[in-house]
Write a protein that holds these residues in place. Structure first.
Motif, PDB file in Angstrom:
ATOM      1  N   ALA A   1       3.245  -5.718   5.984  1.00  0.00           N
ATOM      2  CA  ALA A   1       3.109  -6.135   4.585  1.00  0.00           C
ATOM      3  C   ALA A   1       3.928  -7.403   4.443  1.00  0.00           C
ATOM      4  O   ALA A   1       4.885  -7.627   5.195  1.00  0.00           O
ATOM      5  CB  ALA A   1       3.610  -5.057   3.626  1.00  0.00           C
TER       6      ALA A   1
ATOM      7  N   SER B   1       5.710  -8.360  -1.123  1.00  0.00           N
ATOM      8  CA  SER B   1       5.122  -7.052  -1.424  1.00  0.00           C
ATOM      9  C   SER B   1       6.120  -5.929  -1.144  1.00  0.00           C
ATOM     10  O   SER B   1       6.247  -4.987  -1.925  1.00  0.00           O
ATOM     11  CB  SER B   1       3.853  -6.853  -0.586  1.00  0.00           C
TER      12      SER B   1
ATOM     13  N   ASP C   1      -2.277  -2.861   8.123  1.00  0.00           N
ATOM     14  CA  ASP C   1      -1.858  -3.520   6.895  1.00  0.00           C
ATOM     15  C   ASP C   1      -1.596  -2.421   5.867  1.00  0.00           C
ATOM     16  O   ASP C   1      -2.499  -1.669   5.525  1.00  0.00           O
ATOM     17  CB  ASP C   1      -2.950  -4.462   6.403  1.00  0.00           C
TER      18      ASP C   1
ATOM     19  N   GLN D   1      -0.106  -2.953   2.786  1.00  0.00           N
ATOM     20  CA  GLN D   1       0.039  -3.499   1.439  1.00  0.00           C
ATOM     21  C   GLN D   1      -0.884  -2.794   0.450  1.00  0.00           C
ATOM     22  O   GLN D   1      -2.090  -2.719   0.651  1.00  0.00           O
ATOM     23  CB  GLN D   1      -0.251  -4.995   1.474  1.00  0.00           C
TER      24      GLN D   1
END
Length: 178
Positions: free
Chosen positions: A104, A108, A155, A157
């Motif tokens: 991330a 974030s 990922d 995020q």
């Protein structure tokens, strides 16, 4: 007779990215145990890591990380292992298990921590995140290193720990608990 494969899952990534939360979600999903390398170090030295840094410096901490890595290789199987932000640099990390880089962006990560009810306490525990510019520099320096030692990059995020755990199982072909 050939030694059984480790089948461990080693979570690496920048501080505050959610390695511990993801490890617990993955343990719940798969029926494995979850352990944390920083907790193992604190247990061994009977002090907090920030105290170790203050009293003995980073080299002493990195030496303990290498000791823990050796112990994991020799003694741990079928376990989810969350690591400190710099643990990726231990030699032969891939011998411990499948290395999964949780990614991330720094902004974030910081936003997620700040939204947490204990956000201020979590930032205090990670002083490098208090200075966003220094955190960005460290992140940029580590990013290619995280990627080079990982078997898999996820990922994270905007995803829950449970969703990330599901994705890890899918990508690594790990069976979920019945």
């Amino acid at each position: 007779m050939q030694k059984k494969k480790k089948q461990n899952i080693v979570l690496i990534g920048f501080m505050g990215v959610g390695k511990g939360r993801t490890a617990r979600a993955l343990a719940e999903l798969t029926g494995r145990f979850a352990i944390d390398t920083d907790d193992l170090i604190e247990s061994r030295i009977k002090m907090k890591i920030r105290s170790l840094f203050a009293e003995q410096g980073e080299p002493a901490f990195r030496k303990l990380e290498r000791t823990v890595a050796g112990w994991l290789v020799e003694n741990v199987q079928e376990t989810v292992i969350s690591t400190g932000g710099g643990f990726f640099a231990v030699p032969k990390i891939r011998k411990i298990g499948k290395v999964v880089y949780l990614h991330a962006e720094v902004e974030s990560i910081l936003a997620t921590i700040q939204q947490h009810p204990d956000g201020a306490k979590k930032i205090k525990k990670r002083p490098l995140l208090a200075d966003l510019e220094k955190a960005k520099e460290l992140f940029a320096k580590r990013l290619p290193l995280y990627r080079s030692c990982a078997h898999l990059e996820i990922d994270v995020q905007g995803k829950s720990a449970e969703a990330v755990a599901e994705e890890i199982c899918l990508q690594l072909g790990i069976q979920k608990r019945d």
